[in-house]
Design a protein around this motif. Structure first.
Motif, mmCIF file in Angstrom:
data_model
loop_
_atom_site.group_PDB
_atom_site.id
_atom_site.type_symbol
_atom_site.label_atom_id
_atom_site.label_comp_id
_atom_site.label_asym_id
_atom_site.label_seq_id
_atom_site.Cartn_x
_atom_site.Cartn_y
_atom_site.Cartn_z
ATOM 1 N N SER A 209 5.189 3.130 -2.368
ATOM 2 C CA SER A 209 4.385 1.895 -2.287
ATOM 3 C C SER A 209 3.966 1.452 -3.682
ATOM 4 C CB SER A 209 3.154 2.102 -1.394
ATOM 5 O OG SER A 209 2.327 3.111 -1.911
ATOM 6 N N GLU B 48 -1.476 -2.197 -3.949
ATOM 7 C CA GLU B 48 -1.682 -0.869 -3.347
ATOM 8 C C GLU B 48 -2.885 -0.881 -2.395
ATOM 9 O OE1 GLU B 48 0.561 1.665 -3.154
ATOM 10 O OE2 GLU B 48 -0.477 3.135 -4.376
ATOM 11 N N HIS C 198 -2.593 0.848 1.015
ATOM 12 C CA HIS C 198 -3.274 2.150 1.165
ATOM 13 C C HIS C 198 -4.694 2.082 1.698
ATOM 14 C CE1 HIS C 198 -1.187 5.247 -1.666
ATOM 15 N NE2 HIS C 198 -0.336 4.640 -0.891
ATOM 16 N N ASP D 214 -1.282 6.492 -8.378
ATOM 17 C CA ASP D 214 0.155 6.254 -8.159
ATOM 18 C C ASP D 214 0.640 5.042 -8.954
ATOM 19 O OD1 ASP D 214 -0.135 8.337 -6.432
ATOM 20 O OD2 ASP D 214 0.501 7.284 -4.626
ATOM 21 N N THR E 79 0.239 6.907 4.305
ATOM 22 C CA THR E 79 -0.809 7.338 3.368
ATOM 23 C C THR E 79 -2.187 6.815 3.774
ATOM 24 O OG1 THR E 79 0.802 7.478 1.597
ATOM 25 C CG2 THR E 79 -1.487 7.242 0.921
HETATM 26 MG MG LIG Z 1 1.826 5.124 -1.397
#
Ligand SMILES: [Mg+2]
Ligand SMILES: Nc1ncnc2c1ncn2[C@@H]1O[C@H](COP(=O)(O)OP(=O)(O)OP(=O)(O)O)[C@@H](O)[C@H]1O
Ligand SMILES: C[C@@](O)(CCO)CC(=O)[O-]
Length: 399
Positions: A148, A198, A202, A209, A248
């Motif tokens: 991602s 993200e 997420h 990340d 996630t």
């Molecule tokens: Mg991810």
């Protein structure tokens, strides 16, 4: 028709996943598996209503198209100006994006893509006008290797480059593919946009990340602060993808719920992980000049990985498929831990420098006999790279 492209790497987390969301330190490194985005800007048509925004996702094999008139009606407010500042996606805008996606028939088996599509529509309509983006990736999606983040970083990179906000600063020596690096300030901007993407995928990302995918290398990350780790001896890791799909966002939420049910116990767990990450980062930076020093460094790393895995079990994010990988590699005296959010996905195995290729191949064969898939990766390489106009490798498609 103008063409530019960007690629961003996936990552492994050596120590500290989940705890990093709660303020502990974590150590992560870029790997040489990439997500690539290429962009063709459509010439401004006389008939503006005919202009479309297209997204071609090579890995799931799906293409999407939105008439720009419809996007403008629903999304393109005057927010569309100003790519130089990363903004969060407001709840109203997210709801409008969800309504737009409902107009598409996403196959039920691929419904997990809607998070990535939402991040795409947010980033695209915040940064640029009509065009077509093609995405291809070496990374298994939803498996702990930061797919991602690599998606959001490469997407933000290509859009900001096309918008003329980010510029390449020079080629990468030894790679004749037309990929160029990006300056520090531009990387910071890409990282801030990618973090907003993200957040859509997420829910509550720590930012580790997208940071490691943008800046590359091996990093220590704590409360948004990033420290580059300089390692003179490369760390060798085998990655095993259990092929057990997971998400996630749900795993991060599960750990937070456990932390609110058992706040003292979980605070101690996060604190222990913090100490492990701090120790891992100092061991990584230790210069080891002979066989004995390298072996002792690897033994310390292995022990810390084992301890971190135990604490991840405490957080409730291990899985029977992960336990199978742990048992299999232990038969060869090798230590493994899950990487990324867990719940399935990928597992890291430390490969000691002295391990023979013959034994490594045996380990891989045994893991693959369980239908797992193994990757041998280079750790700690470059982050985001871009290719501005006329990329030599570009041939109507991203390769
Ligand atoms: Mg991810
Ligand atoms: N190449 C891609 N094309 C489209 N969507 C993608 C792509 N890569 C990732 N995504 C989006 O990201 C989601 C996976 O993100 P998720 O955070 O759950 O896993 P991950 O990033 O692979 O693992 P981790 O966060 O543990 O490192 C996919 O379901 C999809 O929505
Ligand atoms: C599980 C997690 O710690 C790492 C996912 O790769 C989530 C995050 O830090 O955003």
């Amino acid at each position: 028709m103008e063409v530019c492209a960007a690629r961003a790497p996936g990552k492994i987390i050596l120590a500290g996943e989940h705890a990093v969301v709660h303020g502990s330190a974590a150590v992560a490194a870029a790997i040489d598996l990439y997500t690539r985005c290429s962009l063709c800007l459509m010439p401004l048509a006389d008939d503006e209503a005919a202009a479309t925004l297209e997204l071609d996702l090579k890995d799931p094999g799906l293409t999407f198209s939105w008439p720009c008139g419809r996007l403008r009606e629903v999304l393109l407010t005057d927010e569309a100006a100003g790519a130089r500042e990363a903004r969060p996606c407001s709840p109203d805008r997210l709801a409008s994006i969800a309504r737009l996606l409902e107009e598409h028939e996403i196959p039920e088996a691929k419904i997990w893509l809607s998070a990535g599509l939402s991040a795409f529509l947010f980033l695209y309509t915040s940064i640029l006008g009509p065009g077509k983006v093609t995405v291809s990736s070496d990374l298994p999606m939803g498996s702990g290797l930061g797919s991602s983040a690599a998606f959001c970083v490469s997407m933000s990179g290509v859009l900001l480059t096309a918008a003329g906000v980010v510029t390449a600063v020079g080629g990468i020596s030894g790679e004749g593919m037309g990929w160029e690096l990006v300056g520090k300030d531009d990387l910071e901007l890409v990282n801030r946009w990618a973090f907003q993407g993200e957040k859509i995928i997420h829910g509550k990302p720590s930012g580790i990340d997208n940071a490691v995918s943008t800046f590359g290398s091996m990093i220590k990350f704590k409360k948004g602060e990033l420290t580059n780790l300089k390692s003179s001896n490369p760390v060798k890791m085998l990655i095993t993808d259990t092929r057990v799909g997971r998400n996630t966002k749900a795993l991060v939420a599960g750990v937070s719920e456990r932390a609110s049910r058992h706040s003292d116990a979980m605070a101690s767990v996060f604190n222990a992980v913090n100490s492990i990450s701090e120790e891992v980062s100092s061991i990584v930076e230790l210069a080891a000049n002979d066989e004995i020093a390298i072996t002792s460094k690897e033994e310390k790393l292995a022990e810390l990985m084992e301890m971190n895995q135990g604490l991840l079990q405490c957080m409730g994010v291990s899985h029977s498929s992960i336990e199978t990988v742990l048992r299999t590699t232990l038969k060869f005296n090798l230590v493994s831990k899950l990487t990324g959010a867990g719940g399935g996905g990928c597992v890291l195995t430390l490969i000691p420098t002295m391990l023979s290729n013959l034994v490594l191949e045996k380990v891989i064969a045994e893991l693959e006999s369980h239908s797992f898939r193994c990757f041998k990766v280079e750790v700690g390489g470059q982050g985001l790279q871009v290719c501005q106009g006329g990329c030599s490798y570009f041939n109507g498609d991203v390769v």
